[in-house]
Design a protein around this motif. Structure first.
Motif, PDB file in Angstrom:
ATOM      1  N   LEU A  82      42.486  34.876  41.571  1.00 23.02           N
ATOM      2  CA  LEU A  82      41.335  33.991  41.337  1.00 23.02           C
ATOM      3  C   LEU A  82      40.094  34.504  42.075  1.00 23.02           C
ATOM      4  CD1 LEU A  82      42.852  30.385  41.552  1.00 23.02           C
ATOM      5  CD2 LEU A  82      41.960  31.526  39.526  1.00 23.02           C
ATOM      6  N   GLU A  83      40.268  34.976  43.295  1.00 24.08           N
ATOM      7  CA  GLU A  83      39.149  35.520  44.054  1.00 24.08           C
ATOM      8  C   GLU A  83      38.525  36.722  43.342  1.00 24.08           C
ATOM      9  OE1 GLU A  83      40.258  34.447  48.690  1.00 24.08           O
ATOM     10  OE2 GLU A  83      41.038  36.293  47.787  1.00 24.08           O
ATOM     11  N   HIS A  84      39.358  37.617  42.843  1.00 25.77           N
ATOM     12  CA  HIS A  84      38.847  38.798  42.140  1.00 25.77           C
ATOM     13  C   HIS A  84      38.097  38.398  40.882  1.00 25.77           C
ATOM     14  CE1 HIS A  84      41.878  41.811  44.113  1.00 25.77           C
ATOM     15  NE2 HIS A  84      40.961  41.365  44.940  1.00 25.77           N
ATOM     16  N   ASN A  89      32.437  38.637  37.734  1.00 27.00           N
ATOM     17  CA  ASN A  89      31.924  38.045  36.500  1.00 27.00           C
ATOM     18  C   ASN A  89      33.041  37.436  35.654  1.00 27.00           C
ATOM     19  OD1 ASN A  89      29.669  37.354  34.934  1.00 27.00           O
ATOM     20  ND2 ASN A  89      29.993  39.079  33.554  1.00 27.00           N
ATOM     21  N   GLY A  90      34.130  37.032  36.319  1.00 24.06           N
ATOM     22  CA  GLY A  90      35.210  36.336  35.631  1.00 24.06           C
ATOM     23  C   GLY A  90      36.273  37.227  35.036  1.00 24.06           C
ATOM     24  N   LEU A  91      36.170  38.544  35.155  1.00 21.12           N
ATOM     25  CA  LEU A  91      37.085  39.452  34.478  1.00 21.12           C
ATOM     26  C   LEU A  91      38.046  40.142  35.452  1.00 21.12           C
ATOM     27  CD1 LEU A  91      34.626  41.185  31.970  1.00 21.12           C
ATOM     28  CD2 LEU A  91      36.014  39.134  31.622  1.00 21.12           C
ATOM     29  N   VAL A  92      39.327  40.164  35.089  1.00 22.35           N
ATOM     30  CA  VAL A  92      40.346  40.843  35.880  1.00 22.35           C
ATOM     31  C   VAL A  92      41.222  41.653  34.932  1.00 22.35           C
ATOM     32  CG1 VAL A  92      42.329  40.596  37.423  1.00 22.35           C
ATOM     33  CG2 VAL A  92      40.405  39.024  37.628  1.00 22.35           C
ATOM     34  N   LEU A 109      46.295  26.027  32.785  1.00 16.15           N
ATOM     35  CA  LEU A 109      45.457  25.431  33.826  1.00 16.15           C
ATOM     36  C   LEU A 109      43.982  25.400  33.414  1.00 16.15           C
ATOM     37  CD1 LEU A 109      46.938  26.978  37.104  1.00 16.15           C
ATOM     38  CD2 LEU A 109      47.371  24.716  36.123  1.00 16.15           C
ATOM     39  N   GLY A 110      43.641  26.125  32.353  1.00 15.22           N
ATOM     40  CA  GLY A 110      42.256  26.178  31.891  1.00 15.22           C
ATOM     41  C   GLY A 110      41.378  27.083  32.728  1.00 15.22           C
ATOM     42  N   LEU A 111      41.986  27.990  33.497  1.00 15.38           N
ATOM     43  CA  LEU A 111      41.212  28.808  34.428  1.00 15.38           C
ATOM     44  C   LEU A 111      40.953  30.228  33.932  1.00 15.38           C
ATOM     45  CD1 LEU A 111      42.873  27.678  37.777  1.00 15.38           C
ATOM     46  CD2 LEU A 111      40.460  27.393  37.160  1.00 15.38           C
ATOM     47  N   LEU A 112      41.921  30.833  33.261  1.00 16.17           N
ATOM     48  CA  LEU A 112      41.801  32.210  32.803  1.00 16.17           C
ATOM     49  C   LEU A 112      42.400  32.344  31.408  1.00 16.17           C
ATOM     50  CD1 LEU A 112      43.012  33.969  36.075  1.00 16.17           C
ATOM     51  CD2 LEU A 112      40.685  34.111  35.178  1.00 16.17           C
ATOM     52  N   PHE A 113      41.767  33.204  30.591  1.00 18.33           N
ATOM     53  CA  PHE A 113      42.201  33.381  29.211  1.00 18.33           C
ATOM     54  C   PHE A 113      42.236  34.872  28.895  1.00 18.33           C
ATOM     55  CE2 PHE A 113      40.141  29.358  29.806  1.00 18.33           C
ATOM     56  CZ  PHE A 113      40.886  28.452  29.058  1.00 18.33           C
ATOM     57  N   LYS A 114      43.261  35.299  28.125  1.00 19.21           N
ATOM     58  CA  LYS A 114      43.376  36.720  27.797  1.00 19.21           C
ATOM     59  C   LYS A 114      42.304  37.124  26.793  1.00 19.21           C
ATOM     60  CE  LYS A 114      47.421  38.862  27.442  1.00 19.21           C
ATOM     61  NZ  LYS A 114      48.710  39.389  26.890  1.00 19.21           N
ATOM     62  N   ILE A 130      33.278  29.671  37.207  1.00 18.88           N
ATOM     63  CA  ILE A 130      33.200  30.592  38.348  1.00 18.88           C
ATOM     64  C   ILE A 130      32.645  29.911  39.593  1.00 18.88           C
ATOM     65  CG2 ILE A 130      32.092  32.687  39.216  1.00 18.88           C
ATOM     66  CD1 ILE A 130      32.382  33.870  36.421  1.00 18.88           C
ATOM     67  N   PRO A 131      31.520  29.195  39.521  1.00 16.43           N
ATOM     68  CA  PRO A 131      31.037  28.536  40.751  1.00 16.43           C
ATOM     69  C   PRO A 131      31.988  27.463  41.258  1.00 16.43           C
ATOM     70  CG  PRO A 131      29.720  27.879  38.837  1.00 16.43           C
ATOM     71  CD  PRO A 131      30.570  29.011  38.400  1.00 16.43           C
ATOM     72  N   VAL A 132      32.688  26.796  40.347  1.00 17.58           N
ATOM     73  CA  VAL A 132      33.663  25.778  40.758  1.00 17.58           C
ATOM     74  C   VAL A 132      34.785  26.422  41.570  1.00 17.58           C
ATOM     75  CG1 VAL A 132      35.395  24.137  39.913  1.00 17.58           C
ATOM     76  CG2 VAL A 132      33.166  24.312  38.764  1.00 17.58           C
ATOM     77  N   VAL A 133      35.328  27.531  41.048  1.00 14.60           N
ATOM     78  CA  VAL A 133      36.421  28.218  41.732  1.00 14.60           C
ATOM     79  C   VAL A 133      35.948  28.790  43.073  1.00 14.60           C
ATOM     80  CG1 VAL A 133      37.992  30.196  41.601  1.00 14.60           C
ATOM     81  CG2 VAL A 133      37.653  28.720  39.595  1.00 14.60           C
TER      82      VAL A 133
END
Length: 376
Positions: A82-84, A89-92, A109-114, A130-133
């Motif tokens: 999540l930190e990365h 810019n939201g991409l891992v 969880l609604g946090l990350l999408f492929k 992103i600012p929420v996390v």
């Protein structure tokens, strides 16, 4: 131009993922799962399009409220991801070992999408989140996350040695180690949340178990027959080591078997180690000595004479490997306890032994100097 339109244009220019784009591709059932996990209220009767609109509007605030509880159940791996994502810019990028279960975990969880970015698969965090996390991560006490990480490794170590435990037994085991009194979430919540992310730990409604066991109730039933025998004790460090991926307890008995396979049968060290590792797992899971011998015979295509040459090392391995049904003890430990109370009727040897072979009872003496005369 409205603020929302301006935000959408900025997202598009940056190549980042918008919440609407992420949610817009999902089914009603998938959206409902996200809604439930984020505790979004008063939207259960909406149709799919209306639910997308409601989640775009409400999900950032709902996740802001729910993230402290979610983070309290996570380990270092997930928090670091999540930190990365929040920092890039939201991409891992997806690493080697990424699974569909992980993708599903983050999406639900609604946090990350492929997504695909620059011709490679990534997990993308909607830019609105992103600012929420970042805000919630800034408040996080990483000591609690490190403790979760240790705890999950310890639980996997317990399962390595015990095979299967009821939820209550896991709680009893947890209570052996005062450090886990500091866990910020209930221990079963941490385990259940982890199991949604990784499949290297088995879990059902009543038991935590080794992922390779088809019916863990058989292990628990066998353990219950030994009411007077407590579970073997291990240190936190021992359990952490055993909880590592692909761990095998390569004891002196394991080394002796590898040595025999290399010297007597000219196996390369890698192949000898694989045979010993598989033998160790089989014994742990309940393989009897005769079955172990048959496994080695088939694996190495041995004749009877060659198998008899190897038998002393197999017996040492069998007697000195912790077994699930013995609550993490090896038979040699229990044999020593039994000898201490001088049981009246000695056990019969499980196979035909030579006079100079190591005795089956686990004493370490030659058969002729130990149990051989007890059967005459």
């Amino acid at each position: 131009m409205s603020v929302r339109l301006e935000q959408a244009r900025t997202i598009q220019q940056q190549g980042a993922l918008s919440l609407r784009d992420a949610l817009g591709e999902l089914s009603k059932d998938a959206l409902t799962t996200i809604r439930k996990n984020a505790s979004v209220k008063n939207v259960s009767k909406l149709n799919r399009e209306q639910l997308v609109d409601a989640l775009v509007e409400q999900l950032p605030q709902s996740l802001s409220d729910e993230l402290p509880t979610l983070l309290a159940m996570m380990d270092e791996e997930r928090v670091t991801l999540l930190e990365h994502a929040a920092a890039k810019n939201g991409l891992v990028a997806l690493g080697e070992g990424w699974t569909e279960l992980m993708t599903q975990y983050w999406q639900e969880l609604g946090l990350l999408f492929k997504r695909t970015s620059d011709q490679r698969e990534v997990m993308a965090m909607p830019v609105e989140l992103i600012p929420v996390v970042k805000q919630q991560l800034s408040k996080l006490d990483r000591k609690h996350i490190a403790l979760n990480t240790t705890y999950l490794a310890v639980v996997k170590g317990m399962i390595y040695y015990y095979g299967a435990l009821t939820h209550e037994q896991v709680g009893d085991m947890t209570a052996r180690y005062p450090m886990f009194e500091q866990l910020q979430a209930p221990y079963m919540h941490i385990i259940i949340n982890y199991r949604h992310y990784r499949a290297d730990l088995g879990l059902n409604e009543s038991m935590v178990h080794h992922y390779a066991i088809p019916d863990p109730s058989l292990i628990v039933r066998e353990q219950s027959k030994r009411e007077d025998l407590s579970f073997a004790s291990f240190t936190v460090h021992q359990l952490q080591q055993a909880g590592k991926p692909h761990f095998t307890d390569r004891t002196e008995a394991h080394r002796l078997l590898v040595e025999a396979l290399m010297q007597q049968f000219k196996l390369p060290q890698f192949e000898a180690t694989v045979v010993a590792d598989q033998s160790e797992f089989g014994i742990r899971a309940g393989l009897q000595l005769q079955e172990l011998m048959e496994y080695v015979r088939r694996e190495l295509q041995l004749n009877d004479d060659h198998l008899q040459q190897l038998l002393p090392r197999l017996i040492i391995m069998f007697n000195n490997t912790p077994q699930w049904c013995l609550k993490g003890y090896c038979s040699a430990q229990l044999s020593k306890d039994a000898q201490a109370v001088k049981s009246e009727e000695p056990a019969k040897p499980p196979v035909q032994l030579g006079r100079n072979d190591v005795c089956y009872c686990g004493s370490g003496k030659k058969y002729k100097k130990c149990c051989m005369n007890k059967h005459y």
